[in-house]
Design a protein around this motif. Structure first.
Motif, PDB file in Angstrom:
ATOM      1  N   MET A   1       0.815  -1.205   0.000  1.00  0.00           N
ATOM      2  CA  MET A   1       0.000   0.000   0.000  1.00  0.00           C
ATOM      3  C   MET A   1       0.852   1.259   0.000  1.00  0.00           C
ATOM      4  N   LEU A   2       1.859   1.318   0.900  1.00  0.00           N
ATOM      5  CA  LEU A   2       2.795   2.446   0.953  1.00  0.00           C
ATOM      6  C   LEU A   2       4.214   1.923   0.761  1.00  0.00           C
ATOM      7  N   LYS A   3       4.968   2.590  -0.086  1.00  0.00           N
ATOM      8  CA  LYS A   3       6.353   2.184  -0.319  1.00  0.00           C
ATOM      9  C   LYS A   3       7.247   3.414  -0.435  1.00  0.00           C
ATOM     10  N   MET A   4       8.473   3.257   0.068  1.00  0.00           N
ATOM     11  CA  MET A   4       9.534   4.231  -0.185  1.00  0.00           C
ATOM     12  C   MET A   4      10.688   3.467  -0.808  1.00  0.00           C
ATOM     13  N   GLU A   5      11.249   4.021  -1.880  1.00  0.00           N
ATOM     14  CA  GLU A   5      12.344   3.379  -2.589  1.00  0.00           C
ATOM     15  C   GLU A   5      13.547   4.315  -2.637  1.00  0.00           C
ATOM     16  N   GLU A   6      14.553   4.022  -1.806  1.00  0.00           N
ATOM     17  CA  GLU A   6      15.809   4.789  -1.788  1.00  0.00           C
ATOM     18  C   GLU A   6      15.552   6.298  -1.701  1.00  0.00           C
ATOM     19  N   VAL A   7      14.723   6.690  -0.750  1.00  0.00           N
ATOM     20  CA  VAL A   7      14.328   8.092  -0.631  1.00  0.00           C
ATOM     21  C   VAL A   7      15.365   8.886   0.172  1.00  0.00           C
ATOM     22  N   CYS A   8      15.768  10.002  -0.400  1.00  0.00           N
ATOM     23  CA  CYS A   8      16.657  10.943   0.276  1.00  0.00           C
ATOM     24  C   CYS A   8      15.983  12.310   0.319  1.00  0.00           C
ATOM     25  N   LYS A   9      16.250  13.034   1.384  1.00  0.00           N
ATOM     26  CA  LYS A   9      15.793  14.413   1.498  1.00  0.00           C
ATOM     27  C   LYS A   9      16.909  15.236   2.124  1.00  0.00           C
ATOM     28  N   SER A  10      17.394  16.215   1.372  1.00  0.00           N
ATOM     29  CA  SER A  10      18.467  17.083   1.861  1.00  0.00           C
ATOM     30  C   SER A  10      18.015  18.530   1.814  1.00  0.00           C
ATOM     31  N   TYR A  11      18.582  19.342   2.684  1.00  0.00           N
ATOM     32  CA  TYR A  11      18.316  20.770   2.655  1.00  0.00           C
ATOM     33  C   TYR A  11      19.533  21.521   3.211  1.00  0.00           C
ATOM     34  N   GLN A  12      19.559  22.807   2.930  1.00  0.00           N
ATOM     35  CA  GLN A  12      20.665  23.644   3.388  1.00  0.00           C
ATOM     36  C   GLN A  12      20.329  24.266   4.746  1.00  0.00           C
ATOM     37  N   HIS A  13      21.276  24.227   5.659  1.00  0.00           N
ATOM     38  CA  HIS A  13      21.099  24.878   6.956  1.00  0.00           C
ATOM     39  C   HIS A  13      22.417  25.525   7.356  1.00  0.00           C
ATOM     40  N   ARG A  14      22.399  26.860   7.380  1.00  0.00           N
ATOM     41  CA  ARG A  14      23.594  27.633   7.745  1.00  0.00           C
ATOM     42  C   ARG A  14      24.797  27.229   6.899  1.00  0.00           C
ATOM     43  N   GLY A  15      24.533  27.078   5.600  1.00  0.00           N
ATOM     44  CA  GLY A  15      25.612  26.783   4.667  1.00  0.00           C
ATOM     45  C   GLY A  15      26.037  25.333   4.617  1.00  0.00           C
ATOM     46  N   GLN A  16      25.393  24.482   5.429  1.00  0.00           N
ATOM     47  CA  GLN A  16      25.715  23.057   5.449  1.00  0.00           C
ATOM     48  C   GLN A  16      24.572  22.252   4.838  1.00  0.00           C
ATOM     49  N   VAL A  17      24.910  21.146   4.167  1.00  0.00           N
ATOM     50  CA  VAL A  17      23.895  20.235   3.641  1.00  0.00           C
ATOM     51  C   VAL A  17      23.512  19.254   4.747  1.00  0.00           C
ATOM     52  N   VAL A  18      22.236  19.231   5.064  1.00  0.00           N
ATOM     53  CA  VAL A  18      21.717  18.319   6.091  1.00  0.00           C
ATOM     54  C   VAL A  18      20.860  17.255   5.404  1.00  0.00           C
ATOM     55  N   LYS A  19      21.107  15.996   5.722  1.00  0.00           N
ATOM     56  CA  LYS A  19      20.309  14.902   5.181  1.00  0.00           C
ATOM     57  C   LYS A  19      19.234  14.514   6.191  1.00  0.00           C
TER      58      LYS A  19
ATOM     59  N   GLY B   1      14.603  12.067  11.477  1.00  0.00           N
ATOM     60  CA  GLY B   1      13.910  11.983  10.194  1.00  0.00           C
ATOM     61  C   GLY B   1      12.513  11.411  10.266  1.00  0.00           C
ATOM     62  N   LYS B   2      11.986  11.220  11.468  1.00  0.00           N
ATOM     63  CA  LYS B   2      10.676  10.563  11.622  1.00  0.00           C
ATOM     64  C   LYS B   2       9.553  11.362  10.953  1.00  0.00           C
ATOM     65  N   SER B   3       9.436  12.637  11.299  1.00  0.00           N
ATOM     66  CA  SER B   3       8.353  13.451  10.746  1.00  0.00           C
ATOM     67  C   SER B   3       8.539  13.673   9.249  1.00  0.00           C
ATOM     68  N   THR B   4       9.794  13.791   8.805  1.00  0.00           N
ATOM     69  CA  THR B   4      10.064  13.920   7.375  1.00  0.00           C
ATOM     70  C   THR B   4       9.536  12.701   6.633  1.00  0.00           C
ATOM     71  N   LEU B   5       9.818  11.521   7.156  1.00  0.00           N
ATOM     72  CA  LEU B   5       9.342  10.286   6.529  1.00  0.00           C
ATOM     73  C   LEU B   5       7.820  10.264   6.474  1.00  0.00           C
ATOM     74  N   LEU B   6       7.183  10.650   7.568  1.00  0.00           N
ATOM     75  CA  LEU B   6       5.714  10.618   7.623  1.00  0.00           C
ATOM     76  C   LEU B   6       5.107  11.591   6.614  1.00  0.00           C
ATOM     77  N   LEU B   7       5.646  12.808   6.548  1.00  0.00           N
ATOM     78  CA  LEU B   7       5.120  13.800   5.607  1.00  0.00           C
ATOM     79  C   LEU B   7       5.298  13.354   4.160  1.00  0.00           C
ATOM     80  N   MET B   8       6.397  12.675   3.874  1.00  0.00           N
ATOM     81  CA  MET B   8       6.601  12.168   2.518  1.00  0.00           C
ATOM     82  C   MET B   8       5.602  11.068   2.175  1.00  0.00           C
ATOM     83  N   LEU B   9       5.323  10.188   3.128  1.00  0.00           N
ATOM     84  CA  LEU B   9       4.331   9.139   2.887  1.00  0.00           C
ATOM     85  C   LEU B   9       2.956   9.747   2.605  1.00  0.00           C
TER      86      LEU B   9
END
Length: 231
Positions: A1-19, A43-51
């Motif tokens: 029903m729900l699947k994630m396949e090799e999901v990455c989420k990155s963003y910039q924070h104070r000039g650094q890349v955060v995964k 990454g719990k809430s990030t995963l939930l929002l993506m689902l």
């Protein structure tokens, strides 16, 4: 029903890349009840929002009923959410100037349901969560636990197959938290798929399956005492 396949989420924070997520792969079949645990920032809430189709990944795919959520445009994702997904949040997100009944009617109104059916369905759902005598009360006139039960009734308004819950017991006392998890167990027994982010070990233990995240990665996937494969 729900699947994630090799999901990455990155963003910039104070000039650094955060995964926020780093190569997350998971398969959640219909009727599963999954708790997602891990330290803050894992990454719990990030995963939930993506689902739930609310936050696009940097790479990888998220599927709902074999449909790739983020290959849809925003209207397509909104339609899938409306048809299949119900959300429950720690902060309830009730409309303060509406009664309990009116809050539960909101998603039905947006779905175009006639007014009589809205009223009948909302009253029935509030009765189910033990608030049949609080239909005309506004959120400020209800206890915290009662407000969360209104949120549960509202979540059921469109009869979702999937329930996504972010810290649903976070603001509740132990007795009320136990009651809310009991409702989730009932919803799951009806065949609904539930994914719940929680810091509460007792709530997590009530799920059928537990995913543990650390630094954006799924580091443990457990059903009872059995550990499933984690890539």
């Amino acid at each position: 029903m729900l699947k994630m396949e090799e999901v990455c989420k990155s963003y910039q924070h104070r000039g650094q890349v955060v995964k926020a997520l780093d190569g997350a792969t998971v398969d959640i079949p219909k009727g599963d009840f999954v708790s997602i645990v891990g330290p803050s920032g894992s990454g719990k809430s990030t995963l939930l929002l993506m689902l739930g189709g609310m936050l696009s990944p940097s790479s990888g795919r998220v599927l709902l009923n074999d449909q790739s959520l983020y290959d849809q445009n925003s209207d397509g994702r909104a339609r899938l959410r409306k048809e299949h997904v119900g959300f429950v949040f720690q902060t309830f997100n009730l409309v303060p100037y509406l009664t309990a009944m009116e809050n539960v009617q909101v998603p039905m109104y947006l779905a175009g349901m006639d007014e009589e059916s809205q009223s009948e369905t909302a009253a029935g759902l509030l009765q189910r969560v033990g608030l049949g005598d609080r239909l005309d009360h506004k959120p400020a006139e209800l206890s915290v636990g009662q407000q969360q039960r209104v949120a549960l009734a509202r979540m059921l308004a469109n009869d979702p197959a999937v329930i996504l819950a972010d810290e649903p017991t976070g603001n509740l006392d132990p007795e009320t938290a136990d009651q809310v998890i009991g409702f989730f167990e009932e919803f799951n027994e009806e065949g609904r798929t539930i994914v719940m982010v929680t810091h509460d070990p007792k709530a997590a233990e009530r799920a059928r399956r537990t995913l543990r995240l650390a630094e954006g990665q799924i580091v443990d996937d457990r059903v009872g005492d059995r550990t499933l494969h984690v890539a």
